[in-house]
Scaffold this active site. Structure first.
Site, PDB file in Angstrom:
ATOM      1  CB  SER A  97      -0.949   0.011   1.197  1.00  0.00           C
ATOM      2  OG  SER A  97      -2.008  -0.873   0.964  1.00  0.00           O
ATOM      3  CE  LYS A 122      -3.815   0.807  -0.930  1.00  0.00           C
ATOM      4  NZ  LYS A 122      -4.477   0.410   0.344  1.00  0.00           N
ATOM      5  CE1 TYR A 156      -4.774  -1.187  -4.395  1.00  0.00           C
ATOM      6  CE2 TYR A 156      -5.142  -3.556  -4.305  1.00  0.00           C
ATOM      7  CZ  TYR A 156      -4.934  -2.356  -3.668  1.00  0.00           C
ATOM      8  OH  TYR A 156      -4.880  -2.307  -2.299  1.00  0.00           O
ATOM      9  CE1 TYR A 181      -4.823   1.625   4.435  1.00  0.00           C
ATOM     10  CE2 TYR A 181      -3.248   0.432   5.792  1.00  0.00           C
ATOM     11  CZ  TYR A 181      -3.668   0.892   4.562  1.00  0.00           C
ATOM     12  OH  TYR A 181      -2.905   0.620   3.467  1.00  0.00           O
ATOM     13  CB  VAL A 236      -0.195  -5.918   4.166  1.00  0.00           C
ATOM     14  CG1 VAL A 236      -1.427  -5.334   4.804  1.00  0.00           C
ATOM     15  CG2 VAL A 236      -0.360  -6.145   2.689  1.00  0.00           C
TER      16      VAL A 236
END
Ligand code: GLN
Length: 290
Positions: free
Chosen positions: A50, A53, A177, A225, A243
């Protein structure tokens, strides 16, 4: 401070990541000049997941500007990275670009008018320019491993398609993705790549200073998050986790920090990595909160 014995657990829902040895650790600090200080396995590539991103968001804002915000919000979610709960209540508009649903919208946005191969080429070019290092690649085995187990992300994408917030076939967006998430970097490369967010002389200037501030704001509020508040409290820097066990943290004007330790806490953020950055910012006084 004491470093916990418990290293957390590796991500087990992506089979290739489940195989990674939990006891590994690396930390790298890049100064605006590009000089890197490192410790541990800082030359071992890991899956940035991630953290990608941040780069796709920078590319999407460069292409679409503020139009992007009609499709994704800028608020913390308070929920797990792969949660589907808010999406129905909020009409298929994800809370922010860093939860999976939001990142899928960002990837879908940069896919319009392009082939997945072109988008991934643009992403690698961006990351390589940021790191000033051409030796950065996508691990196809990790991408396929995630693709085969993408049921949750497919559910998020399909729900958003039903709500009119996907522009491309969801299979293309998911395929792109999982490949962006499978970019591999060492902590030394990642720390250097984060310098475009430092807003300091000598750093690669890939986005405008105003955009640097905004990306940092989003990282602070949403980058971890439902652990973002805790990370802000303990570390005091904008950060983005993955992750794969990596974290990129930005001390504006001062240093870009990358840490990697694959054991995750309950929120899916690197356990030892967070402790290491906390210890570093405590020792250096690098919190943005004074
Ligand atoms: N590829 C991962 C997923 O979509 C990324 C999640 C993460 O790093 N938090 O589940």
């Amino acid at each position: 401070m004491t470093i916990a014995e418990d290293r957390g657990t590796v991500a087990n829902y992506i089979p290739e990541l489940a195989k990674i040895e939990v006891g590994q650790f690396a930390l790298a600090v890049a100064l605006p000049s590009g000089e890197v200080f490192s410790a541990g396995a800082s030359d071992v590539p890991f899956s940035i997941q991630s953290i990608s991103k941040v780069f796709t968001l920078a590319i999407a804002l460069g292409r679409l500007g503020d139009q992007l915000w009609s499709r994704v919000g800028r608020e913390p979610s308070g929920l797990a990275f792969n949660s589907i709960l808010q999406l129905e209540q909020e009409n298929g508009i994800p809370r922010n670009p860093f939860v999976n649903a939001g990142a899928l919208v960002v990837t879908d946005a940069i896919l319009s008018g392009h082939k997945p191969r072109e988008v991934l080429g643009d992403l690698l070019r961006f990351i390589r320019a940021a790191a000033e290092d051409e030796d950065i690649h996508i691990n196809e085995i990790v991408a396929r491993s995630e693709q085969a187990t993408s049921h949750r992300n497919i559910a998020l994408a399909e729900f958003m398609a039903a709500m009119g917030n996907m522009r491309n076939p969801t299979a293309l967006t998911i395929g792109t993705y999982v490949h962006q998430c499978a970019v591999e970097m060492t902590t030394a490369q990642l720390a250097r790549a984060g310098r475009f967010l430092l807003g300091a002389a000598g750093c690669p200037r890939l986005v405008s200073p105003a955009r640097v501030r905004r990306i940092n704001a989003l990282m602070m509020m949403c980058g971890h998050y439902d652990g973002s508040g805790e990370f802000a409290y303990r570390v005091g820097l904008p950060g983005k986790s993955g992750v794969g066990g990596g974290i990129l943290a930005i001390a504006p004007g001062k240093a870009s920090i990358a840490v990697w330790s694959p054991g995750l806490n309950a929120q899916g953020n690197s356990k030892l990595g967070t402790e290491a950055i906390e210890a570093l910012t405590k020792a250096t006084g690098w919190s943005v909160f004074g």
